[in-house]
Write an enzyme that holds these catalytic residues in place. Sequence first.
Site, PDB file in Angstrom:
ATOM      1  N   LYS A  90       0.405  -1.287   0.499  1.00 56.82           N
ATOM      2  CA  LYS A  90       0.248   0.127   0.112  1.00 56.82           C
ATOM      3  C   LYS A  90       0.737   1.227   0.072  1.00 56.82           C
ATOM      4  O   LYS A  90       0.101   2.652  -0.520  1.00 56.82           O
ATOM      5  CB  LYS A  90      -0.694  -0.254   1.049  1.00 56.82           C
ATOM      6  CG  LYS A  90      -2.130  -1.073   0.772  1.00 56.82           C
ATOM      7  CD  LYS A  90      -2.951  -0.235   0.740  1.00 56.82           C
ATOM      8  CE  LYS A  90      -4.627  -1.605   0.586  1.00 56.82           C
ATOM      9  NZ  LYS A  90      -4.682  -2.918   1.419  1.00 56.82           N
ATOM     10  N   GLU A 109      -9.964   6.147   3.042  1.00 55.18           N
ATOM     11  CA  GLU A 109     -10.636   4.592   3.895  1.00 55.18           C
ATOM     12  C   GLU A 109      -9.745   3.860   4.548  1.00 55.18           C
ATOM     13  O   GLU A 109      -8.705   3.792   3.364  1.00 55.18           O
ATOM     14  CB  GLU A 109     -11.698   4.921   3.407  1.00 55.18           C
ATOM     15  CG  GLU A 109     -11.274   3.689   2.126  1.00 55.18           C
ATOM     16  CD  GLU A 109      -9.983   4.118   1.293  1.00 55.18           C
ATOM     17  OE1 GLU A 109      -9.886   4.933   0.705  1.00 55.18           O
ATOM     18  OE2 GLU A 109      -9.796   3.514   0.857  1.00 55.18           O
ATOM     19  N   SER A 116       1.323  -9.864  -0.908  1.00 51.17           N
ATOM     20  CA  SER A 116       1.318  -8.663  -0.690  1.00 51.17           C
ATOM     21  C   SER A 116       1.364  -7.958   0.710  1.00 51.17           C
ATOM     22  O   SER A 116       1.775  -6.682   0.176  1.00 51.17           O
ATOM     23  CB  SER A 116      -0.324  -8.155  -0.732  1.00 51.17           C
ATOM     24  OG  SER A 116      -1.183  -9.112  -0.819  1.00 51.17           O
TER      25      SER A 116
END
Length: 399
Positions: free
Chosen positions: A93, A115, A382
Amino acid sequence: MIDTAQLPDATGHFGVYGGMFVPETLMPNFLELTAEYERAKVDPAFQAELSYYLRDYCGRPTPLYFAERLTEELGGAKIFLKREDLLHTGAHKINNALGQILLARRLGKKRIIAETGAGQHGVATATVCARFGFECVIYMGEVDMERQSLNVARMKFLGAKVVPVTAGQRTLKEAVNEALRDWVTNPRSTHYILGSALGAHPFPMIVRDFHRVIGEEAREQILEKESRLPDLLIACVGGGSNAIGLFWPFLRDESVKMLGIEAGGHGIIDGQHAARFQGGKLGVLQGTKTWLLADDDGQIQLTHSVSAGLDYAAVGPEHAFLREQGRIDYDYATDDEALDGFAKLSRWEGIIPALESAHAIAGVIKRAPQMRADELVIVNLSGRGDKDVAQAANFLLKD
Ligand SMILES: *Cc1c(COP(=O)(O)O)cnc(C)c1O
């Protein structure tokens, strides 16, 4: 044949998918962001600064690791893991959060909102806000705040204000609604760092582009290690950002197959899963036209996944398009299969994966044994599993 790598078009569409379904008061923000991004994309100074922070602050390039024991145990294709779990803050991210904070600075914004579901995007956003001195407000569903209390504490240490969202299912969808409400109220001062390849144009394009570095590195690394391209790429698909980041640089390589793994939850029963391509339909949610889970009246259905980061009713529009084109296949892993992947990767490789990434591991556990030993698979790992340890223990360490 459409060159899928040329999309979206000028109106933000991937075929019939995507678009800009936004409130009129936010239209200037979306247009301003699109224009500034187009300038930044071709600005060597912007790209150089982005590369610098990706390397020295975030830890890129991440390794492409040959998972020898996983390969031996499964007895099929040779498996490589793209180690996004080793990135600063523990997941992919930060690639996007970093890119967008540099854009927000160019736009002259002072305040950031976001968010978050699993909390990883909230942590990544709070991190770059701390680093670049921005005020930061993170919207998070109350249920997710309970599931991911470790990440809530991290965001607070980093100086972010975490606002609990108590509407509806109290998870990611409601958090996005609150963030959009904030943006409508504060359009001039604030940039909304959207966390996945979702939402209205230009977000699916921007988020994808900031994650393309995953696939660009993986492509170079596999060519260096094996002197050829991989046969299969596997990634989990929530909104679809880590998957499109890995897949995109290989889209034009016809020999490379791609597999996205959605969250099958308790199985494909209404309200019990988040696999939009199983039992979903075309609709519009939170700014974009895509595949989503809705009932016959168009009302968004409840979703369920053991992993908060895959628990969203819509999938990124580019995935809907690439599936329609037959370029990417999609399957799902249930909660039990993901937990099995979590346990196996921990035991066999000494790597505790995020529960989201464990869905991709479940995918390779299913596929690799059917492949030949000379075939190559890259799985996108990830994120790391620290945030999920308490939850996984509830299932796996019961006795
Ligand atoms: C958020 C998250 C995901 C799901 O989001 P995508 O946009 O589909 O990548 C997957 N893995 C991890 C570790 C995450 O934090």
